[in-house]
Design a protein around this motif. Structure first.
Motif, PDB file in Angstrom:
ATOM      1  N   PRO A 185       0.829  -1.204   0.000  1.00 43.58           N
ATOM      2  CA  PRO A 185       0.000   0.000   0.000  1.00 43.58           C
ATOM      3  C   PRO A 185       0.867   1.259   0.000  1.00 43.58           C
ATOM      4  O   PRO A 185       1.917   1.309   0.646  1.00 43.58           O
ATOM      5  N   ARG A 186       0.428   2.267  -0.725  1.00 44.39           N
ATOM      6  CA  ARG A 186       1.143   3.529  -0.778  1.00 44.39           C
ATOM      7  C   ARG A 186       0.999   4.256   0.552  1.00 44.39           C
ATOM      8  O   ARG A 186      -0.101   4.376   1.089  1.00 44.39           O
ATOM      9  N   ARG A 187       2.115   4.772   1.056  1.00 48.65           N
ATOM     10  CA  ARG A 187       2.091   5.482   2.339  1.00 48.65           C
ATOM     11  C   ARG A 187       2.978   6.713   2.260  1.00 48.65           C
ATOM     12  O   ARG A 187       4.123   6.639   1.809  1.00 48.65           O
ATOM     13  N   GLU A 188       2.422   7.837   2.677  1.00 46.19           N
ATOM     14  CA  GLU A 188       3.169   9.084   2.701  1.00 46.19           C
ATOM     15  C   GLU A 188       3.781   9.289   4.092  1.00 46.19           C
ATOM     16  O   GLU A 188       3.091   9.162   5.115  1.00 46.19           O
ATOM     17  N   LEU A 189       5.065   9.625   4.124  1.00 42.72           N
ATOM     18  CA  LEU A 189       5.790   9.815   5.379  1.00 42.72           C
ATOM     19  C   LEU A 189       6.368  11.220   5.440  1.00 42.72           C
ATOM     20  O   LEU A 189       6.744  11.803   4.417  1.00 42.72           O
ATOM     21  N   ARG A 195      15.010  12.411   9.680  1.00 50.32           N
ATOM     22  CA  ARG A 195      14.379  11.528  10.665  1.00 50.32           C
ATOM     23  C   ARG A 195      12.881  11.440  10.418  1.00 50.32           C
ATOM     24  O   ARG A 195      12.241  12.425  10.038  1.00 50.32           O
ATOM     25  N   ASP A 196      12.350  10.276  10.633  1.00 47.68           N
ATOM     26  CA  ASP A 196      10.930  10.042  10.431  1.00 47.68           C
ATOM     27  C   ASP A 196      10.132  10.762  11.520  1.00 47.68           C
ATOM     28  O   ASP A 196      10.237  10.448  12.706  1.00 47.68           O
ATOM     29  N   ARG A 197       9.327  11.747  11.104  1.00 50.04           N
ATOM     30  CA  ARG A 197       8.488  12.514  12.038  1.00 50.04           C
ATOM     31  C   ARG A 197       7.011  12.369  11.671  1.00 50.04           C
ATOM     32  O   ARG A 197       6.207  13.271  11.929  1.00 50.04           O
ATOM     33  N   THR A 198       6.641  11.227  11.110  1.00 51.71           N
ATOM     34  CA  THR A 198       5.259  11.029  10.686  1.00 51.71           C
ATOM     35  C   THR A 198       4.295  11.085  11.872  1.00 51.71           C
ATOM     36  O   THR A 198       3.106  11.352  11.686  1.00 51.71           O
ATOM     37  N   LYS A 199       4.799  10.860  13.059  1.00 53.46           N
ATOM     38  CA  LYS A 199       3.929  10.932  14.237  1.00 53.46           C
ATOM     39  C   LYS A 199       3.323  12.325  14.395  1.00 53.46           C
ATOM     40  O   LYS A 199       2.249  12.474  14.998  1.00 53.46           O
ATOM     41  N   THR A 242       2.048  18.562   0.890  1.00 56.44           N
ATOM     42  CA  THR A 242       0.958  17.993   1.678  1.00 56.44           C
ATOM     43  C   THR A 242       1.266  16.529   1.949  1.00 56.44           C
ATOM     44  O   THR A 242       1.598  15.790   1.020  1.00 56.44           O
ATOM     45  N   VAL A 243       1.158  16.123   3.206  1.00 56.11           N
ATOM     46  CA  VAL A 243       1.419  14.749   3.590  1.00 56.11           C
ATOM     47  C   VAL A 243       0.185  14.218   4.314  1.00 56.11           C
ATOM     48  O   VAL A 243      -0.228  14.771   5.340  1.00 56.11           O
ATOM     49  N   GLN A 244      -0.429  13.199   3.736  1.00 53.49           N
ATOM     50  CA  GLN A 244      -1.654  12.600   4.286  1.00 53.49           C
ATOM     51  C   GLN A 244      -2.728  13.659   4.539  1.00 53.49           C
ATOM     52  O   GLN A 244      -3.437  13.649   5.547  1.00 53.49           O
TER      53      GLN A 244
END
Length: 291
Positions: A185-189, A195-199, A242-244
């Motif tokens: 599945p496609r996922r935008e991060l 560093r991953d800050r998707t939270k 734009t992310v999610q």
């Protein structure tokens, strides 16, 4: 409109309960019964001066300034709480050299992060104050009922309601990364400084859900989520993305976004600001902060 608060008819003096449909005059800030007869119940000027005790003073609906609340207030209070608690622990554990240790060793990063975040919120608050007015209203540092969480900034403007979260990552570049798309599945991060800050995006979606629930009776009002990165390393060309469904941008870009024309007029904007204020009250300041 249905009154959110009880009032008194400016024409006949009859009490009007909250939730009852009545006429509301925003210019005079008065309410009147829908079926009230012509304005004969109000005393004439001479009669009013002769019998002032019979004059009717309508109850005015509550009013907010264009900017309500203190930007960064919660972050400042949390930093002070952690800073003071650490000082007390060190001095209690080391009564002789505690003050020396505090002078040599700074607060841990987990504590200093609150001060850093407060600066970002305050700077963003200053920018919003500069463009606030009848057609752009702001709520700072709002409390989420039955929770320890807060919302940094709520902005109501002609194009809708914006939930704005201020983030301060100095010299770090925000970027969009996409994983999957064919097999997975496609996922935008969201990455900041590598560093991953998707939270941060997940947290914004929780705030958006709360705000949309508070405006459930206003389905035509768009609600937008914004992560505003202060002091980030943005490229000279482009940069925002734009992310999610959440916009990631900087302060100047946010200012441009908030000042575009839209469908909401100043009266509707003021009503929405008050409705959001009811749903998300101001944070309670400590006695030390008030002093």
């Amino acid at each position: 409109m249905k009154l959110r608060y009880a009032g008194t008819c400016a024409r006949c003096g009859t009490p009007i309960d909250a939730g009852v449909t009545a006429d509301y005059d925003r210019v005079s800030r008065s309410v009147t019964c829908v079926a009230c007869p012509a304005r004969r119940a109000l005393p004439e000027p001479a009669e009013a001066s002769a019998s002032p005790r019979h004059a009717i003073t309508p109850e005015l609906p509550p009013h907010l300034e264009a900017v309500d609340g203190t930007a960064g207030g919660s972050a400042v209070r949390e930093f002070d709480r952690r800073h003071d608690a650490r000082q007390q622990r060190v001095q209690t554990a080391h009564p002789r050299i505690g003050r020396f240790l505090l002078a040599v060793f700074d607060d841990p990063q987990s504590t200093k992060a609150w001060a850093t975040g407060a600066v970002g919120e305050q700077r963003l608050g200053d920018m919003l104050a500069g463009i606030a007015g009848p057609d752009l209203r702001v709520l700072h540092d709002r409390r989420v009922p039955r929770s320890t969480a807060n919302i940094d900034h709520l902005v109501v403007c002609p194009s809708g309601v914006y939930v704005v979260d201020a983030k301060r990552y100095r010299d770090a570049r925000p970027e969009l990364r996409v994983e999957g798309g064919l097999i997975r599945p496609r996922r935008e991060l969201l990455f900041v400084g590598g560093r991953d800050r998707t939270k941060l995006v997940d947290g914004m979606h929780k705030q958006l859900a709360l705000v949309r629930a508070a405006l459930a009776d206003q389905p035509d009002v768009p609600v937008h989520g914004v992560l505003c990165f202060v002091d980030a390393d943005w490229p000279l060309i482009g940069g925002s993305f734009t992310v999610q469904g959440v916009a990631a941008l900087w302060m100047k870009k946010l200012r441009t976004t908030l000042t575009v024309p839209g469908a909401l007029d100043p009266d509707r904007i003021a009503d929405l600001q008050w409705q959001l204020h009811e749903a998300f009250p101001r944070q309670k300041e400590s006695s030390a902060a008030r002093a």
